[in-house]
Design an enzyme around this catalytic site. Structure first.
Site, mmCIF file in Angstrom:
data_model
loop_
_atom_site.group_PDB
_atom_site.id
_atom_site.type_symbol
_atom_site.label_atom_id
_atom_site.label_comp_id
_atom_site.label_asym_id
_atom_site.label_seq_id
_atom_site.Cartn_x
_atom_site.Cartn_y
_atom_site.Cartn_z
ATOM 1 N N GLY A 120 0.824 -1.213 0.000
ATOM 2 C CA GLY A 120 0.000 0.000 0.000
ATOM 3 C C GLY A 120 0.853 1.256 0.000
ATOM 4 O O GLY A 120 0.646 2.185 -0.804
ATOM 5 N N ILE A 142 5.935 -8.173 7.508
ATOM 6 C CA ILE A 142 6.218 -9.484 8.113
ATOM 7 C C ILE A 142 5.633 -10.587 7.242
ATOM 8 O O ILE A 142 6.063 -11.719 7.315
ATOM 9 C CB ILE A 142 5.666 -9.620 9.559
ATOM 10 N N ASP A 143 4.639 -10.242 6.408
ATOM 11 C CA ASP A 143 3.965 -11.273 5.599
ATOM 12 C C ASP A 143 4.852 -11.830 4.475
ATOM 13 O O ASP A 143 4.546 -12.874 3.915
ATOM 14 C CB ASP A 143 2.692 -10.702 4.962
ATOM 15 N N ARG A 178 -4.550 -32.320 24.033
ATOM 16 C CA ARG A 178 -5.462 -31.410 23.337
ATOM 17 C C ARG A 178 -5.007 -31.143 21.907
ATOM 18 O O ARG A 178 -3.843 -31.354 21.570
ATOM 19 C CB ARG A 178 -5.472 -30.054 24.050
ATOM 20 N N ARG A 281 -8.039 -26.059 21.916
ATOM 21 C CA ARG A 281 -7.821 -24.680 22.374
ATOM 22 C C ARG A 281 -7.255 -23.864 21.208
ATOM 23 O O ARG A 281 -6.515 -24.400 20.366
ATOM 24 C CB ARG A 281 -6.829 -24.629 23.542
HETATM 25 O O1 F6P Z 1 0.275 -6.689 6.499
HETATM 26 C C1 F6P Z 1 0.856 -7.058 7.665
HETATM 27 C C2 F6P Z 1 -0.152 -7.467 8.702
HETATM 28 O O2 F6P Z 1 0.600 -7.906 9.766
HETATM 29 C C3 F6P Z 1 -1.176 -8.520 8.239
HETATM 30 O O3 F6P Z 1 -0.707 -9.817 8.295
HETATM 31 C C4 F6P Z 1 -2.325 -8.252 9.181
HETATM 32 O O4 F6P Z 1 -3.545 -8.695 8.633
HETATM 33 C C5 F6P Z 1 -2.278 -6.782 9.316
HETATM 34 O O5 F6P Z 1 -0.942 -6.386 9.150
HETATM 35 C C6 F6P Z 1 -2.837 -6.286 10.631
HETATM 36 O O6 F6P Z 1 -2.807 -4.902 10.640
HETATM 37 P P1 F6P Z 1 -3.302 -3.960 11.825
HETATM 38 O O7 F6P Z 1 -2.072 -3.417 12.459
HETATM 39 O O8 F6P Z 1 -4.092 -2.903 11.166
HETATM 40 O O9 F6P Z 1 -4.105 -4.760 12.789
#
Ligand code: F6P
Length: 363
Positions: A120, A142-143, A178, A281
């Site tokens: 973005g 991190i993704d 579990r 869990r």
């Molecule tokens: O894009 C990175 C990320 O860590 C995604 O894996 C996750 O969905 C998102 O950010 C969460 O973002 P926020 O900080 O808005 O909760």
């Protein structure tokens, strides 16, 4: 050769371990190698829209930040200057603040801007470049889902955090016989679930790239029971979804907030306990994966990216993003950097390896 004197730097989108390593390297390289001043812009592009949100970054500002998680500049995953959403009398209004940003850069005398962010933020960087703003991008998430770079910093720290959590949950799963479901981040790509799941010895890994069948999950758990294993570990990416279904989201209370993913872990937990009768869990790791001290790999990658971004500016190679290719630091045009997300290919060696070892993906 270059007549630049002052550069700006900002971090946009969600934070991740290693951002401070980039900032530190960019500041040190600018000062030592080129004699440039650096202006830190706070909270992403907000710092160039709102008053009093920029500051000079001097050596003292970057002392001892290498091991710190987060970003000393602050960040936000709202606030695209080209379509800035504000709430007025209960209604969302969209404003274009791109001119404000450009004017503020001029007023501050910023000759070039380093923009550190995920898909973005890099799209915004490209839009500014198209308006003639000298920018360079640094990939972050991190993704690990950016196609143009082999890996992003933050990913290694996140998978280590997730792996340690799985290790801890395994011992309690074993004691109580579990099933433990661990939901990890990964909106569109399953890299975190795949890497942490394998490193943590998961039995079932569910990723957005492979839609799953609840029956396959229960069969695996029952099969493990017959083999004498009284517990099982399921790692699921937040963006994973069942065959014929869709991703689980949380609708935000604040209309300015982005829709968040979440809930799939609990759904899987419910289905496992009702289909198998096993006590189950669920743990949602959430933002734990985004916090904490970066690993050595992430510190070093962030440092290499930070120094390389300054080098690109010196070479006046604007509109480009630094990246890692075959272990070397290179750069690509921003257009290429945001062209497509990097999903886990189904032919990936880790998937083949996992399947050969009996780990299932629910397909
Ligand atoms: O894009 C990175 C990320 O860590 C995604 O894996 C996750 O969905 C998102 O950010 C969460 O973002 P926020 O900080 O808005 O909760």
């Amino acid at each position: 050769m270059s007549r630049l004197k002052k550069i700006g730097i900002l971090t946009g989108g969600g934070d991740c371990p290693g951002l401070n390593a980039v900032i530190r390297a960019a500041v040190k390289t600018s000062h030592f190698r080129y004699g440039w001043q650096v202006i830190g812009v706070e909270d992403g592009f907000d710092g160039l829209i709102k008053p009093h949100k920029t500051r000079f970054l001097i050596q003292e500002d970057v002392v001892d930040i290498l091991s710190k998680g987060g970003t000393i500049l602050g960040t936000t995953n709202r606030g695209n200057p080209f379509s800035y959403k504000i709430l007025k009398k209960g209604k969302i209004i969209t404003c274009d603040y791109s001119e404000t940003v450009i004017k503020k850069m001029r007023t501050l005398g910023i000759d070039a801007l380093i923009i550190i962010g995920g898909e973005g933020t890099l799209k915004i960087a490209l839009d500014f470049y198209r308006l003639g703003v000298p920018v360079v991008g640094v990939p972050k998430t991190i993704d690990n889902d950016l196609e143009a770079t082999e890996v992003t910093f933050g990913f290694d720290s996140a998978i280590n955090t997730a792996m340690e959590a799985i290790d801890k949950l395994r011992s309690t799963a074993e004691s109580h016989h579990r099933v433990m479901v661990i939901e990890v981040m990964g909106r569109d790509a399953g890299w975190i679930a795949l890497h942490a799941g394998i490193a943590g010895g998961a039995d079932i890994i569910l990723i957005p790239e492979i839609s799953f069948d609840f029956n396959k999950i229960q069969q695996k758990i029952r099969q493990r029971g017959r083999q004498g294993y009284k517990y099982s570990i399921v790692v699921v990416a937040e963006g994973a979804y069942p065959k014929g279904g869709k991703v689980f989201t949380i609708t935000p209370k604040n209309p300015l907030d982005n829709v968040r993913l979440g809930g799939i872990g609990y759904k899987i937990g419910e289905e496992i306990s009702s289909l198998t009768g096993h006590e189950t869990r669920v743990t949602v790791l959430g933002h734990l994966q985004r916090g904490g001290s970066p690993t050595a790999n992430d510190r070093n990658l962030g440092t290499r990216f930070g120094a390389a971004a300054v080098r690109l500016i010196y070479q006046r190679q604007f509109g480009r993003m630094v990246c890692l290719k075959s272990g070397n630091i290179e750069s690509v045009p921003l257009e290429e950097a945001i062209r497509q997300l990097k999903n886990v290919p189904l032919s990936h060696d880790l998937i083949l390896t996992a399947k050969e070892m009996g780990i299932i993906f629910g397909d």
